[in-house]
Design a protein around this motif. Sequence first.
Motif, PDB file in Angstrom:
ATOM      1  N   UNK A 183      41.962  34.468  46.549  1.00 12.05           N
ATOM      2  CA  UNK A 183      41.903  34.911  45.157  1.00 12.05           C
ATOM      3  C   UNK A 183      41.126  36.103  44.764  1.00 12.05           C
ATOM      4  N   UNK A 184      41.718  37.006  43.910  1.00 13.43           N
ATOM      5  CA  UNK A 184      41.106  38.193  43.353  1.00 13.43           C
ATOM      6  C   UNK A 184      40.427  38.057  42.143  1.00 13.43           C
ATOM      7  N   UNK A 185      39.327  38.227  41.920  1.00 12.42           N
ATOM      8  CA  UNK A 185      38.676  37.984  40.696  1.00 12.42           C
ATOM      9  C   UNK A 185      39.047  38.890  39.638  1.00 12.42           C
ATOM     10  N   UNK A 186      39.586  38.152  38.348  1.00 15.70           N
ATOM     11  CA  UNK A 186      40.172  39.101  37.347  1.00 15.70           C
ATOM     12  C   UNK A 186      39.096  38.619  36.142  1.00 15.70           C
ATOM     13  N   UNK A 187      39.072  39.583  35.171  1.00 17.64           N
ATOM     14  CA  UNK A 187      38.379  39.306  34.044  1.00 17.64           C
ATOM     15  C   UNK A 187      39.209  39.360  32.984  1.00 17.64           C
ATOM     16  N   UNK A 188      38.690  38.567  31.637  1.00 15.48           N
ATOM     17  CA  UNK A 188      39.664  38.887  30.551  1.00 15.48           C
ATOM     18  C   UNK A 188      38.689  39.615  29.606  1.00 15.48           C
TER      19      UNK A 188
END
Length: 225
Positions: A183-188
Amino acid sequence: MISSIQHEVPFIGGSASSLPSPDSSSALSKNFMTLLITQLKHQNPLEPMESGDLLNQLAAMTSVSELRDIHAGISRLSDQFATAQLSSATALLGQEVAIDARQFSFNGDGNKLALAFPSPGTGHLLHFLLTDQNGTPVKEAHYQGRHNESPGTSIKKSLDQLFGSLPHGQYWLQSTLDGDSEVVPVQLVSKANSIVFNSSDQAPQIRLEAIEPVALSSIHSVTRP
């Protein structure tokens, strides 16, 4: 690239003293002497009070006084912490903040909400999958690394750019590299536009554009305008 700084809610340190304050110590001494004199006046001369009884009474009074002082100290610290939280929340207004994108409640304009993520590098694909609260796939998207784009380069795309128009609702986001299950960390990323208070404990929360209010502890970074 997203220029960000780490945001931490300041904590005002300190510890409640377990010792009575000078005023309460004076009152305790006065009350104990009043009690002692009264008991000595009315004791049976044939059965005088034991010294141990007096010490037990003093210990009991001291314990009550200490507990009262500790409670007052904790109340003061609680007020100071609440003030610090409100100050931190106010400082975020008008700025873009980032939260974890794995789960969010969308309730507005997808152009006011963006995903920030690391580039997979030239020619590589980063896959995005949105599911609803039941795990049912809603929409898929991908981002392909541009020419001469180094892996890890910060990328920012609006929700509409990636997924098009989305209905309001609760979403879960999965993001993986092509050929890799990691899983690649993604921010909103969204702008903080007001403060609301949690109905249960009255803690300040940040209302962001297009999503439900979030707690201060959920905010990972702040992008200065």
